[in-house]
Design an enzyme around this catalytic site. Structure first.
Site, PDB file in Angstrom:
ATOM      1  N   TYR A   1       0.817  -1.206   0.113  1.00 39.60           N
ATOM      2  CA  TYR A   1      -0.031   0.064   0.163  1.00 39.60           C
ATOM      3  C   TYR A   1       0.826   1.240   0.016  1.00 39.60           C
ATOM      4  O   TYR A   1       0.553   2.401  -0.379  1.00 39.60           O
ATOM      5  CB  TYR A   1      -0.937   0.130   1.171  1.00 39.60           C
TER       6      TYR A   1
ATOM      7  N   LYS B   1       3.711 -14.943   2.475  1.00 38.94           N
ATOM      8  CA  LYS B   1       3.697 -15.634   0.956  1.00 38.94           C
ATOM      9  C   LYS B   1       5.014 -16.049   0.692  1.00 38.94           C
ATOM     10  O   LYS B   1       5.468 -15.791  -0.626  1.00 38.94           O
ATOM     11  CB  LYS B   1       2.876 -14.963   0.131  1.00 38.94           C
TER      12      LYS B   1
ATOM     13  N   ASP C   1      -2.848 -18.290   1.468  1.00 40.03           N
ATOM     14  CA  ASP C   1      -3.777 -18.866   0.960  1.00 40.03           C
ATOM     15  C   ASP C   1      -4.411 -19.977   1.907  1.00 40.03           C
ATOM     16  O   ASP C   1      -5.675 -20.167   1.863  1.00 40.03           O
ATOM     17  CB  ASP C   1      -3.726 -19.420  -0.492  1.00 40.03           C
TER      18      ASP C   1
ATOM     19  N   ASP D   1      -5.298  -6.867   5.776  1.00 38.13           N
ATOM     20  CA  ASP D   1      -6.483  -6.275   5.526  1.00 38.13           C
ATOM     21  C   ASP D   1      -7.604  -7.154   4.837  1.00 38.13           C
ATOM     22  O   ASP D   1      -8.569  -7.186   5.166  1.00 38.13           O
ATOM     23  CB  ASP D   1      -5.888  -5.261   4.187  1.00 38.13           C
TER      24      ASP D   1
ATOM     25  N   ASP E   1     -11.050  -8.884   7.118  1.00 36.61           N
ATOM     26  CA  ASP E   1     -12.365  -8.663   6.466  1.00 36.61           C
ATOM     27  C   ASP E   1     -12.774  -9.925   6.245  1.00 36.61           C
ATOM     28  O   ASP E   1     -14.409 -10.071   6.561  1.00 36.61           O
ATOM     29  CB  ASP E   1     -12.291  -7.936   5.186  1.00 36.61           C
TER      30      ASP E   1
END
Length: 359
Positions: free
Chosen positions: A141, A190, A223, A247, A251
Protein backbone atom coordinates in the site's frame (compact mmCIF):
# COMPACT_ATOMS: atom_id res chain seq x y z
CA UNK A 1 -7.88 10.35 35.86
CA UNK A 2 -7.94 13.06 33.20
CA UNK A 3 -7.75 12.20 29.50
CA UNK A 4 -8.35 14.16 26.31
CA UNK A 5 -10.07 12.29 23.48
CA UNK A 6 -10.24 13.48 19.89
CA UNK A 7 -13.37 12.39 18.02
CA UNK A 8 -13.13 11.97 14.25
CA UNK A 9 -16.76 11.24 13.25
CA UNK A 10 -15.98 11.33 9.54
CA UNK A 11 -18.57 10.39 6.92
CA UNK A 12 -21.74 8.34 6.51
CA UNK A 13 -22.81 6.67 9.74
CA UNK A 14 -19.63 7.85 11.46
CA UNK A 15 -21.20 10.74 13.41
CA UNK A 16 -24.08 8.53 14.63
CA UNK A 17 -21.95 5.70 15.99
CA UNK A 18 -19.22 7.93 17.44
CA UNK A 19 -21.84 9.82 19.42
CA UNK A 20 -23.05 6.60 21.05
CA UNK A 21 -19.49 5.65 21.97
CA UNK A 22 -18.98 9.12 23.44
CA UNK A 23 -22.06 8.67 25.63
CA UNK A 24 -20.72 5.31 26.83
CA UNK A 25 -17.39 6.95 27.73
CA UNK A 26 -19.25 9.70 29.61
CA UNK A 27 -21.07 6.99 31.60
CA UNK A 28 -17.74 5.31 32.37
CA UNK A 29 -16.24 8.61 33.53
CA UNK A 30 -19.20 9.26 35.83
CA UNK A 31 -19.11 5.79 37.36
CA UNK A 32 -15.36 5.71 37.98
CA UNK A 33 -14.73 9.38 38.71
CA UNK A 34 -12.62 10.12 35.64
CA UNK A 35 -12.54 13.31 33.61
CA UNK A 36 -12.71 12.81 29.86
CA UNK A 37 -12.64 15.87 27.60
CA UNK A 38 -13.73 15.57 23.97
CA UNK A 39 -12.96 17.60 20.87
CA UNK A 40 -14.31 16.88 17.39
CA UNK A 41 -12.14 17.23 14.28
CA UNK A 42 -12.58 16.60 10.56
CA UNK A 43 -11.26 13.75 8.42
CA UNK A 44 -12.27 12.12 5.15
CA UNK A 45 -14.92 13.33 2.76
CA UNK A 46 -16.38 15.98 5.03
CA UNK A 47 -12.88 17.42 5.44
CA UNK A 48 -12.44 17.54 1.65
CA UNK A 49 -15.72 19.42 1.34
CA UNK A 50 -14.86 21.90 4.07
CA UNK A 51 -11.12 22.39 3.56
CA UNK A 52 -10.07 20.62 0.35
CA UNK A 53 -7.88 18.29 2.40
CA UNK A 54 -8.92 14.83 3.74
CA UNK A 55 -6.65 15.41 6.74
CA UNK A 56 -6.38 19.10 7.70
CA UNK A 57 -3.36 20.16 9.73
CA UNK A 58 -5.67 21.20 12.59
CA UNK A 59 -6.79 17.59 12.86
CA UNK A 60 -3.22 16.32 12.95
CA UNK A 61 -2.25 18.82 15.63
CA UNK A 62 -5.25 17.96 17.81
CA UNK A 63 -4.58 14.23 17.49
CA UNK A 64 -0.93 14.55 18.42
CA UNK A 65 -1.79 16.26 21.71
CA UNK A 66 -4.61 13.87 22.67
CA UNK A 67 -4.59 10.84 24.95
CA UNK A 68 -6.39 8.82 22.26
CA UNK A 69 -8.45 9.16 19.08
CA UNK A 70 -11.84 7.64 18.26
CA UNK A 71 -12.70 7.44 14.56
CA UNK A 72 -16.05 6.72 12.92
CA UNK A 73 -15.65 6.04 9.19
CA UNK A 74 -14.55 7.78 6.00
CA UNK A 75 -15.68 7.75 2.40
CA UNK A 76 -18.82 7.41 0.33
CA UNK A 77 -20.14 7.58 -3.23
CA UNK A 78 -19.84 11.36 -3.28
CA UNK A 79 -16.04 11.06 -3.26
CA UNK A 80 -15.60 7.80 -5.21
CA UNK A 81 -14.32 9.27 -8.47
CA UNK A 82 -11.06 7.33 -9.12
CA UNK A 83 -9.69 10.29 -11.06
CA UNK A 84 -10.22 12.71 -8.18
CA UNK A 85 -7.17 14.62 -7.00
CA UNK A 86 -7.68 13.38 -3.45
CA UNK A 87 -9.96 10.87 -1.77
CA UNK A 88 -11.23 10.41 1.81
CA UNK A 89 -9.16 7.26 2.37
CA UNK A 90 -5.99 9.30 1.87
CA UNK A 91 -6.74 11.00 5.16
CA UNK A 92 -6.83 7.67 6.97
CA UNK A 93 -3.52 6.53 5.48
CA UNK A 94 -1.91 9.85 6.34
CA UNK A 95 -3.06 9.97 9.96
CA UNK A 96 -1.48 6.55 10.50
CA UNK A 97 1.79 7.81 9.02
CA UNK A 98 1.68 11.12 10.91
CA UNK A 99 1.23 9.39 14.26
CA UNK A 100 3.56 6.46 13.56
CA UNK A 101 0.77 3.91 13.93
CA UNK A 102 2.34 0.74 12.60
CA UNK A 103 0.26 -1.97 14.30
CA UNK A 104 -3.42 -2.59 13.66
CA UNK A 105 -5.07 -4.82 16.27
CA UNK A 106 -8.30 -6.49 15.18
CA UNK A 107 -9.95 -8.86 17.65
CA UNK A 108 -12.28 -11.39 16.02
CA UNK A 109 -14.34 -12.68 18.92
CA UNK A 110 -17.63 -14.52 18.75
CA UNK A 111 -20.18 -13.51 21.37
CA UNK A 112 -22.01 -16.71 22.32
CA UNK A 113 -25.31 -14.84 22.06
CA UNK A 114 -24.67 -14.26 18.35
CA UNK A 115 -23.67 -17.77 17.30
CA UNK A 116 -26.82 -18.01 15.20
CA UNK A 117 -25.91 -14.80 13.34
CA UNK A 118 -22.76 -16.31 11.82
CA UNK A 119 -23.03 -17.57 8.23
CA UNK A 120 -21.06 -20.64 9.37
CA UNK A 121 -22.33 -23.48 11.55
CA UNK A 122 -22.21 -22.81 15.27
CA UNK A 123 -19.95 -25.83 15.87
CA UNK A 124 -17.34 -24.32 13.54
CA UNK A 125 -17.27 -20.78 14.94
CA UNK A 126 -17.79 -21.64 18.61
CA UNK A 127 -14.78 -20.57 20.65
CA UNK A 128 -13.40 -18.19 18.01
CA UNK A 129 -11.23 -15.56 19.70
CA UNK A 130 -8.45 -14.35 17.39
CA UNK A 131 -6.35 -11.23 17.83
CA UNK A 132 -4.88 -10.11 14.50
CA UNK A 133 -1.82 -7.87 14.31
CA UNK A 134 -1.68 -6.24 10.87
CA UNK A 135 1.38 -4.19 9.91
CA UNK A 136 0.06 -0.79 8.86
CA UNK A 137 2.72 1.47 7.39
CA UNK A 138 4.75 -0.74 5.05
CA UNK A 139 4.08 -3.21 2.29
CA UNK A 140 2.37 -2.79 -1.03
CA UNK A 141 0.00 0.00 0.00
CA UNK A 142 2.97 2.32 0.51
CA UNK A 143 5.27 0.95 -2.17
CA UNK A 144 6.50 2.74 -5.25
CA UNK A 145 3.79 2.88 -7.89
CA UNK A 146 3.17 4.24 -11.34
CA UNK A 147 1.78 3.67 -14.80
CA UNK A 148 2.90 4.11 -18.38
CA UNK A 149 1.75 3.66 -21.94
CA UNK A 150 -1.61 4.15 -23.57
CA UNK A 151 -4.42 2.00 -24.93
CA UNK A 152 -3.62 -1.72 -25.03
CA UNK A 153 -0.03 -0.95 -24.00
CA UNK A 154 -1.03 0.76 -20.75
CA UNK A 155 0.58 -0.85 -17.69
CA UNK A 156 0.63 -0.14 -13.97
CA UNK A 157 2.74 -1.34 -11.06
CA UNK A 158 2.87 -1.22 -7.26
CA UNK A 159 5.83 -2.59 -5.32
CA UNK A 160 5.81 -4.43 -2.00
CA UNK A 161 8.65 -3.46 0.32
CA UNK A 162 9.45 -4.41 3.94
CA UNK A 163 12.51 -3.71 6.08
CA UNK A 164 13.89 -5.82 8.91
CA UNK A 165 12.99 -3.13 11.45
CA UNK A 166 9.36 -3.01 10.28
CA UNK A 167 9.01 -6.77 10.63
CA UNK A 168 10.73 -6.89 14.02
CA UNK A 169 8.55 -4.29 15.72
CA UNK A 170 5.20 -5.80 14.68
CA UNK A 171 6.29 -9.37 15.47
CA UNK A 172 7.54 -8.25 18.91
CA UNK A 173 4.25 -6.56 19.70
CA UNK A 174 2.26 -9.61 18.61
CA UNK A 175 4.48 -11.99 20.56
CA UNK A 176 4.10 -9.91 23.71
CA UNK A 177 0.33 -10.06 23.31
CA UNK A 178 0.50 -13.83 22.82
CA UNK A 179 2.28 -14.16 26.16
CA UNK A 180 -0.71 -12.48 27.81
CA UNK A 181 -3.19 -14.83 26.15
CA UNK A 182 -2.66 -18.53 25.39
CA UNK A 183 1.01 -18.19 24.37
CA UNK A 184 0.43 -19.03 20.69
CA UNK A 185 1.48 -16.92 17.71
CA UNK A 186 0.91 -17.59 14.01
CA UNK A 187 2.74 -15.62 11.32
CA UNK A 188 1.14 -15.42 7.87
CA UNK A 189 3.14 -14.77 4.70
CA UNK A 190 3.60 -15.84 1.07
CA UNK A 191 7.24 -16.86 1.29
CA UNK A 192 6.90 -19.47 -1.45
CA UNK A 193 6.40 -16.69 -4.03
CA UNK A 194 7.20 -13.20 -2.71
CA UNK A 195 10.68 -11.94 -1.80
CA UNK A 196 9.38 -9.53 0.90
CA UNK A 197 7.63 -12.50 2.51
CA UNK A 198 10.91 -14.43 2.57
CA UNK A 199 12.49 -11.58 4.49
CA UNK A 200 9.42 -11.44 6.77
CA UNK A 201 9.72 -15.16 7.52
CA UNK A 202 13.45 -15.02 8.26
CA UNK A 203 13.25 -11.98 10.51
CA UNK A 204 10.14 -13.21 12.35
CA UNK A 205 11.84 -16.55 13.04
CA UNK A 206 14.90 -14.75 14.43
CA UNK A 207 12.81 -12.57 16.75
CA UNK A 208 10.83 -15.54 18.05
CA UNK A 209 13.89 -17.73 18.61
CA UNK A 210 15.98 -15.03 20.29
CA UNK A 211 13.37 -13.11 22.28
CA UNK A 212 10.30 -15.31 22.66
CA UNK A 213 11.43 -18.96 22.81
CA UNK A 214 8.62 -19.69 25.28
CA UNK A 215 5.87 -18.74 22.80
CA UNK A 216 4.47 -21.50 20.60
CA UNK A 217 5.15 -20.23 17.09
CA UNK A 218 4.09 -21.42 13.67
CA UNK A 219 3.90 -20.11 10.09
CA UNK A 220 1.03 -20.41 7.61
CA UNK A 221 0.86 -19.33 3.97
CA UNK A 222 -1.78 -16.68 3.32
CA UNK A 223 -3.84 -18.82 0.93
CA UNK A 224 -3.95 -21.65 3.46
CA UNK A 225 -4.90 -19.20 6.21
CA UNK A 226 -7.84 -18.00 4.13
CA UNK A 227 -9.14 -21.57 4.11
CA UNK A 228 -8.37 -22.26 7.78
CA UNK A 229 -10.40 -19.23 8.87
CA UNK A 230 -13.46 -20.86 7.36
CA UNK A 231 -13.00 -24.45 8.50
CA UNK A 232 -11.20 -24.14 11.86
CA UNK A 233 -11.07 -20.54 13.14
CA UNK A 234 -11.02 -21.55 16.81
CA UNK A 235 -7.56 -23.11 16.34
CA UNK A 236 -5.89 -19.68 16.17
CA UNK A 237 -5.12 -17.20 18.92
CA UNK A 238 -2.74 -14.34 17.94
CA UNK A 239 -1.97 -13.86 14.24
CA UNK A 240 0.60 -11.44 12.78
CA UNK A 241 0.91 -10.54 9.11
CA UNK A 242 1.69 -7.80 6.60
CA UNK A 243 -0.45 -4.90 5.47
CA UNK A 244 -2.31 -6.30 2.46
CA UNK A 245 -2.69 -9.83 3.81
CA UNK A 246 -3.96 -8.46 7.11
CA UNK A 247 -6.45 -6.22 5.35
CA UNK A 248 -7.96 -9.11 3.40
CA UNK A 249 -7.83 -11.79 6.11
CA UNK A 250 -9.41 -9.62 8.79
CA UNK A 251 -12.25 -8.65 6.47
CA UNK A 252 -12.82 -12.34 5.78
CA UNK A 253 -12.63 -13.16 9.50
CA UNK A 254 -15.04 -10.33 10.30
CA UNK A 255 -17.86 -12.44 8.91
CA UNK A 256 -17.31 -15.19 11.49
CA UNK A 257 -19.23 -13.32 14.24
CA UNK A 258 -21.97 -12.49 11.74
CA UNK A 259 -21.64 -8.73 11.33
CA UNK A 260 -19.03 -6.07 10.72
CA UNK A 261 -21.01 -4.03 13.23
CA UNK A 262 -19.51 -6.03 16.10
CA UNK A 263 -15.80 -5.66 15.41
CA UNK A 264 -13.50 -2.91 16.75
CA UNK A 265 -9.87 -2.20 15.97
CA UNK A 266 -6.91 -0.30 17.35
CA UNK A 267 -3.95 1.26 15.54
CA UNK A 268 -0.93 1.68 17.79
CA UNK A 269 2.63 2.96 17.59
CA UNK A 270 5.62 2.77 19.87
CA UNK A 271 4.47 5.92 21.67
CA UNK A 272 1.84 8.63 21.43
CA UNK A 273 -1.93 8.35 21.06
CA UNK A 274 -3.62 5.30 19.58
CA UNK A 275 -6.39 5.43 16.97
CA UNK A 276 -9.52 3.37 17.64
CA UNK A 277 -12.31 2.61 15.18
CA UNK A 278 -14.83 0.02 13.99
CA UNK A 279 -13.56 -2.04 11.06
CA UNK A 280 -16.67 -1.39 8.96
CA UNK A 281 -17.06 1.42 6.46
CA UNK A 282 -19.24 4.50 6.31
CA UNK A 283 -22.37 2.63 5.10
CA UNK A 284 -23.77 5.61 3.21
CA UNK A 285 -26.90 3.66 2.27
CA UNK A 286 -28.12 3.74 5.87
CA UNK A 287 -26.54 7.02 7.02
CA UNK A 288 -29.01 9.27 8.80
CA UNK A 289 -31.60 6.53 9.23
CA UNK A 290 -30.71 5.81 12.85
CA UNK A 291 -30.35 2.06 12.30
CA UNK A 292 -26.55 1.60 12.27
CA UNK A 293 -25.03 -0.78 14.81
CA UNK A 294 -22.88 1.25 17.25
CA UNK A 295 -21.46 -1.75 19.12
CA UNK A 296 -18.20 -2.01 17.16
CA UNK A 297 -17.45 1.63 17.93
CA UNK A 298 -18.44 1.15 21.57
CA UNK A 299 -16.13 -1.87 21.76
CA UNK A 300 -13.41 0.25 20.12
CA UNK A 301 -13.79 2.69 23.00
CA UNK A 302 -13.16 -0.21 25.38
CA UNK A 303 -9.94 -1.01 23.50
CA UNK A 304 -9.02 2.66 23.85
CA UNK A 305 -9.44 2.56 27.62
CA UNK A 306 -7.39 -0.62 27.88
CA UNK A 307 -4.50 0.16 25.52
CA UNK A 308 -4.11 3.95 25.71
CA UNK A 309 -5.22 4.68 29.27
CA UNK A 310 -4.49 1.43 31.15
CA UNK A 311 -8.11 1.36 32.39
CA UNK A 312 -8.70 -2.37 32.15
CA UNK A 313 -11.53 -2.54 34.66
CA UNK A 314 -13.44 0.13 32.78
CA UNK A 315 -12.81 -1.62 29.45
CA UNK A 316 -14.02 -4.93 30.91
CA UNK A 317 -17.22 -3.23 32.08
CA UNK A 318 -18.01 -1.94 28.59
CA UNK A 319 -17.45 -5.37 27.06
CA UNK A 320 -19.58 -6.99 29.76
CA UNK A 321 -22.33 -4.43 29.16
CA UNK A 322 -22.35 -5.26 25.44
CA UNK A 323 -22.56 -8.98 26.23
CA UNK A 324 -25.46 -8.37 28.64
CA UNK A 325 -27.35 -6.29 26.10
CA UNK A 326 -27.02 -9.07 23.56
CA UNK A 327 -28.05 -11.65 26.17
CA UNK A 328 -31.19 -9.57 26.72
CA UNK A 329 -32.03 -10.21 23.07
CA UNK A 330 -31.49 -6.67 21.80
CA UNK A 331 -30.44 -6.54 18.14
CA UNK A 332 -29.85 -3.86 15.54
CA UNK A 333 -31.04 -4.69 12.03
CA UNK A 334 -27.70 -6.17 10.92
CA UNK A 335 -27.91 -8.71 13.75
CA UNK A 336 -31.65 -9.40 13.63
CA UNK A 337 -31.35 -11.41 10.41
CA UNK A 338 -34.88 -12.40 9.38
CA UNK A 339 -36.57 -10.63 12.29
CA UNK A 340 -36.08 -6.99 11.33
CA UNK A 341 -39.37 -5.95 12.93
CA UNK A 342 -37.83 -6.53 16.37
CA UNK A 343 -34.64 -4.61 15.61
CA UNK A 344 -33.79 -1.50 17.60
CA UNK A 345 -31.99 1.62 16.37
CA UNK A 346 -28.60 3.17 16.94
CA UNK A 347 -29.61 5.39 19.85
CA UNK A 348 -31.62 2.66 21.58
CA UNK A 349 -28.68 0.24 21.44
CA UNK A 350 -26.30 2.86 22.77
CA UNK A 351 -28.71 3.76 25.56
CA UNK A 352 -29.03 0.09 26.53
CA UNK A 353 -25.26 -0.20 26.95
CA UNK A 354 -25.15 3.03 28.97
CA UNK A 355 -27.91 1.69 31.23
CA UNK A 356 -25.89 -1.47 31.96
CA UNK A 357 -22.84 0.63 32.87
CA UNK A 358 -24.78 2.99 35.09
CA UNK A 359 -26.72 0.37 37.04
Amino acid sequence: MKHSIVLLPGDGIGPEIVEQARLVLVAIAERFGHEFTFSSQQIGGIAIDETGDPLPQATVDACRSASAILLGAVGGPKWDDPSAKTRPEAGLLRIRKELGLFANLRPIKLFDQLADASPLRADIVKGTDILFFRELTGGIYFGESGSSGEGEDETAFQSMTYSRSEVKRIVRMAAQAARGRSNRLTSVDKANVLEPSRLWRRVAAEVMAEEFPDVNYDVVLVDSMAMHLINRPADFDVVVTGNMFGDILTDEASMLPGSLGMLPSASLGESGPGLYEPIHGSAPDIAGKGIANPLATILASAMMLRHSMSLSEEADLIESAVAEVLADGLRTSDLARGDSDSAIGTEAMGAAVVAKIAK
